[in-house]
Design a protein around this motif. Sequence first.
Motif, PDB file in Angstrom:
ATOM      1  N   LEU A  40     -24.944  79.906  13.967  1.00 26.85           N
ATOM      2  CA  LEU A  40     -26.013  78.905  13.983  1.00 26.85           C
ATOM      3  C   LEU A  40     -25.547  77.543  14.485  1.00 26.85           C
ATOM      4  O   LEU A  40     -26.330  76.821  15.122  1.00 26.85           O
ATOM      5  N   TYR A  41     -24.319  77.159  14.194  1.00 24.29           N
ATOM      6  CA  TYR A  41     -23.877  75.798  14.492  1.00 24.29           C
ATOM      7  C   TYR A  41     -23.122  75.661  15.807  1.00 24.29           C
ATOM      8  O   TYR A  41     -22.860  74.538  16.231  1.00 24.29           O
ATOM      9  N   GLU A  42     -22.757  76.742  16.439  1.00 26.21           N
ATOM     10  CA  GLU A  42     -21.904  76.646  17.626  1.00 26.21           C
ATOM     11  C   GLU A  42     -22.615  77.087  18.900  1.00 26.21           C
ATOM     12  O   GLU A  42     -21.984  77.558  19.849  1.00 26.21           O
ATOM     13  N   ASN A  43     -23.937  76.941  18.945  1.00 20.55           N
ATOM     14  CA  ASN A  43     -24.692  77.219  20.172  1.00 20.55           C
ATOM     15  C   ASN A  43     -24.554  78.639  20.679  1.00 20.55           C
ATOM     16  O   ASN A  43     -24.636  78.892  21.883  1.00 20.55           O
ATOM     17  N   ARG A  44     -24.362  79.570  19.783  1.00 17.27           N
ATOM     18  CA  ARG A  44     -24.288  80.968  20.209  1.00 17.27           C
ATOM     19  C   ARG A  44     -25.672  81.580  20.342  1.00 17.27           C
ATOM     20  O   ARG A  44     -25.829  82.634  20.943  1.00 17.27           O
ATOM     21  N   VAL A  45     -26.658  80.934  19.724  1.00 18.53           N
ATOM     22  CA  VAL A  45     -28.049  81.360  19.849  1.00 18.53           C
ATOM     23  C   VAL A  45     -28.913  80.124  20.061  1.00 18.53           C
ATOM     24  O   VAL A  45     -28.512  79.005  19.747  1.00 18.53           O
ATOM     25  N   ASP A  46     -30.119  80.334  20.609  1.00 16.09           N
ATOM     26  CA  ASP A  46     -31.020  79.209  20.875  1.00 16.09           C
ATOM     27  C   ASP A  46     -31.876  78.838  19.680  1.00 16.09           C
ATOM     28  O   ASP A  46     -32.412  77.728  19.599  1.00 16.09           O
ATOM     29  N   GLY A  47     -32.050  79.763  18.745  1.00 16.93           N
ATOM     30  CA  GLY A  47     -32.870  79.532  17.563  1.00 16.93           C
ATOM     31  C   GLY A  47     -32.683  80.688  16.597  1.00 16.93           C
ATOM     32  O   GLY A  47     -31.938  81.644  16.886  1.00 16.93           O
ATOM     33  N   ALA A  48     -33.361  80.622  15.451  1.00 17.39           N
ATOM     34  CA  ALA A  48     -33.148  81.655  14.437  1.00 17.39           C
ATOM     35  C   ALA A  48     -34.420  81.940  13.656  1.00 17.39           C
ATOM     36  O   ALA A  48     -35.257  81.052  13.457  1.00 17.39           O
ATOM     37  N   ILE A  49     -34.532  83.195  13.228  1.00 18.93           N
ATOM     38  CA  ILE A  49     -35.552  83.633  12.276  1.00 18.93           C
ATOM     39  C   ILE A  49     -34.820  83.952  10.973  1.00 18.93           C
ATOM     40  O   ILE A  49     -33.876  84.739  10.971  1.00 18.93           O
ATOM     41  N   LEU A  50     -35.244  83.329   9.880  1.00 14.85           N
ATOM     42  CA  LEU A  50     -34.520  83.458   8.616  1.00 14.85           C
ATOM     43  C   LEU A  50     -35.379  84.155   7.577  1.00 14.85           C
ATOM     44  O   LEU A  50     -36.508  83.742   7.306  1.00 14.85           O
ATOM     45  N   LEU A  51     -34.841  85.216   6.984  1.00 17.33           N
ATOM     46  CA  LEU A  51     -35.427  85.844   5.804  1.00 17.33           C
ATOM     47  C   LEU A  51     -34.271  86.227   4.897  1.00 17.33           C
ATOM     48  O   LEU A  51     -33.912  87.386   4.749  1.00 17.33           O
ATOM     49  N   ASP A  52     -33.638  85.195   4.319  1.00 12.93           N
ATOM     50  CA  ASP A  52     -32.440  85.410   3.527  1.00 12.93           C
ATOM     51  C   ASP A  52     -32.291  84.260   2.542  1.00 12.93           C
ATOM     52  O   ASP A  52     -31.958  83.143   2.943  1.00 12.93           O
ATOM     53  N   PRO A  53     -32.537  84.500   1.249  1.00 13.28           N
ATOM     54  CA  PRO A  53     -32.433  83.413   0.274  1.00 13.28           C
ATOM     55  C   PRO A  53     -31.021  82.874   0.102  1.00 13.28           C
ATOM     56  O   PRO A  53     -30.834  81.790  -0.465  1.00 13.28           O
ATOM     57  N   ASN A  54     -30.008  83.580   0.608  1.00  8.45           N
ATOM     58  CA  ASN A  54     -28.641  83.094   0.495  1.00  8.45           C
ATOM     59  C   ASN A  54     -28.344  81.947   1.458  1.00  8.45           C
ATOM     60  O   ASN A  54     -27.340  81.251   1.292  1.00  8.45           O
ATOM     61  N   VAL A  55     -29.169  81.763   2.472  1.00 10.80           N
ATOM     62  CA  VAL A  55     -29.066  80.586   3.338  1.00 10.80           C
ATOM     63  C   VAL A  55     -29.919  79.499   2.680  1.00 10.80           C
ATOM     64  O   VAL A  55     -31.137  79.620   2.598  1.00 10.80           O
ATOM     65  N   SER A  56     -29.296  78.442   2.223  1.00 11.53           N
ATOM     66  CA  SER A  56     -29.987  77.449   1.407  1.00 11.53           C
ATOM     67  C   SER A  56     -31.001  76.647   2.220  1.00 11.53           C
ATOM     68  O   SER A  56     -30.884  76.515   3.446  1.00 11.53           O
ATOM     69  N   ASP A  57     -31.987  76.088   1.516  1.00  7.05           N
ATOM     70  CA  ASP A  57     -32.958  75.208   2.161  1.00  7.05           C
ATOM     71  C   ASP A  57     -32.262  74.019   2.812  1.00  7.05           C
ATOM     72  O   ASP A  57     -32.697  73.538   3.862  1.00  7.05           O
ATOM     73  N   GLN A  58     -31.175  73.538   2.188  1.00  5.92           N
ATOM     74  CA  GLN A  58     -30.468  72.388   2.740  1.00  5.92           C
ATOM     75  C   GLN A  58     -29.871  72.710   4.109  1.00  5.92           C
ATOM     76  O   GLN A  58     -29.923  71.888   5.029  1.00  5.92           O
ATOM     77  N   ILE A  59     -29.316  73.918   4.262  1.00 10.68           N
ATOM     78  CA  ILE A  59     -28.776  74.319   5.565  1.00 10.68           C
ATOM     79  C   ILE A  59     -29.904  74.431   6.582  1.00 10.68           C
ATOM     80  O   ILE A  59     -29.767  73.988   7.731  1.00 10.68           O
ATOM     81  N   VAL A  60     -31.035  75.008   6.167  1.00  6.46           N
ATOM     82  CA  VAL A  60     -32.177  75.147   7.079  1.00  6.46           C
ATOM     83  C   VAL A  60     -32.639  73.781   7.561  1.00  6.46           C
ATOM     84  O   VAL A  60     -32.849  73.561   8.770  1.00  6.46           O
ATOM     85  N   LEU A  61     -32.804  72.829   6.655  1.00  7.46           N
ATOM     86  CA  LEU A  61     -33.273  71.495   7.036  1.00  7.46           C
ATOM     87  C   LEU A  61     -32.214  70.751   7.841  1.00  7.46           C
ATOM     88  O   LEU A  61     -32.552  69.976   8.749  1.00  7.46           O
ATOM     89  N   ASP A  62     -30.947  70.984   7.537  1.00  7.58           N
ATOM     90  CA  ASP A  62     -29.870  70.360   8.305  1.00  7.58           C
ATOM     91  C   ASP A  62     -29.903  70.828   9.755  1.00  7.58           C
ATOM     92  O   ASP A  62     -29.772  70.029  10.695  1.00  7.58           O
ATOM     93  N   LEU A  63     -30.090  72.123   9.949  1.00  9.69           N
ATOM     94  CA  LEU A  63     -30.196  72.659  11.304  1.00  9.69           C
ATOM     95  C   LEU A  63     -31.417  72.090  12.025  1.00  9.69           C
ATOM     96  O   LEU A  63     -31.351  71.725  13.211  1.00  9.69           O
ATOM     97  N   ALA A  64     -32.543  72.025  11.301  1.00  9.80           N
ATOM     98  CA  ALA A  64     -33.756  71.476  11.906  1.00  9.80           C
ATOM     99  C   ALA A  64     -33.563  70.007  12.287  1.00  9.80           C
ATOM    100  O   ALA A  64     -34.056  69.550  13.334  1.00  9.80           O
ATOM    101  N   ASP A  65     -32.857  69.255  11.445  1.00 13.07           N
ATOM    102  CA  ASP A  65     -32.560  67.850  11.762  1.00 13.07           C
ATOM    103  C   ASP A  65     -31.766  67.724  13.055  1.00 13.07           C
ATOM    104  O   ASP A  65     -31.832  66.696  13.748  1.00 13.07           O
TER     105      ASP A  65
END
Length: 330
Positions: free
Chosen positions: A107-132
Amino acid sequence: MPTIKDVAKLAGVSISTASLAFNHPSRVAEETRSRILDAAKRLQYRPNGAARDLRTRRTQTVAVLLHDLSGPFYSELVQGVQVEADRCHYNVIISHSNRQDAVNRLLYENRVDGAILLDPNVSDQIVLDLADQHFPIAALDRDLMHDCLVSIAADHEGGAYEATRYLLSAGYQDILFLAGPKNSLDSQLRFRGYQRALVDAHLSPPEFPVAHGDFTEAGGMRETEKIVRQGRLPEAIFAANDEMALGVLQVLRDHQIVVPNDIGIMGFDDIRIAQYVTPPLSTVHQPMYELGLQAMHQLLCLLSGDPVQPRIVLSTSLILRGTCPTLSEH
């Protein structure tokens, strides 16, 4: 010649964070970025501009992060994602969060252009950080708002409400709710629908406490064994997903407890195998294929700058089969 690994070690950060400081400085906190640049200066490190240019290009690839790659729940979702991705000539990488370092690289190293998330183990904070950091995300079953984020979900609360109302109308009152993981929003919403139906029926909370079966068949079996050992069964069990409901059925069968004569069972999801077990599982259908289709479509809109619907909720429907009687039979 110093490498990015040397810079990261001197700055006391991960390699991925050091790389981000050069390739996408806006994604790194100012204090951390200054420490990394100072380390690079001390080591006389110079990033490879050609390699950086390659990394900043579109990959035509999106990631789909799921909680569990082995379960039957995800197959229709992935099919919907893949159909829309193929239509727009995108590649899809399916992964899960058992290795957080691998997820971070993805997610952080430009290996993909975007993501679809359905995993509660990825925290909301990480999701919002990526969106920021202007990383486009289609988040399933999360109540988040951001310009680089779309939220897609089934009507979990409404579906659970209707299922519980049906069980009540069929004569069941002592209904145990078998929940999923405590950090799962969809499990919480299904529990809320269950509770609301009990309140609307002017019933007190059931004697049996809420059990947590972690959305797996093994978890459903484990919790049902505990219930059976207590020596008194509830009148019905409402499992927050079908996989747990299958585990419930297996344990009841092992103990020669007859469904639905001795106890009623309701699931949620309507996975394909639900109609083929004995007795066939009554459940709540959520449109997994359509969820995958919508998630990929909205993600592609984010990537292309087209207008998006920030929040989409798809309807569920009650599917009555053999694990609880019809109203005319009860």
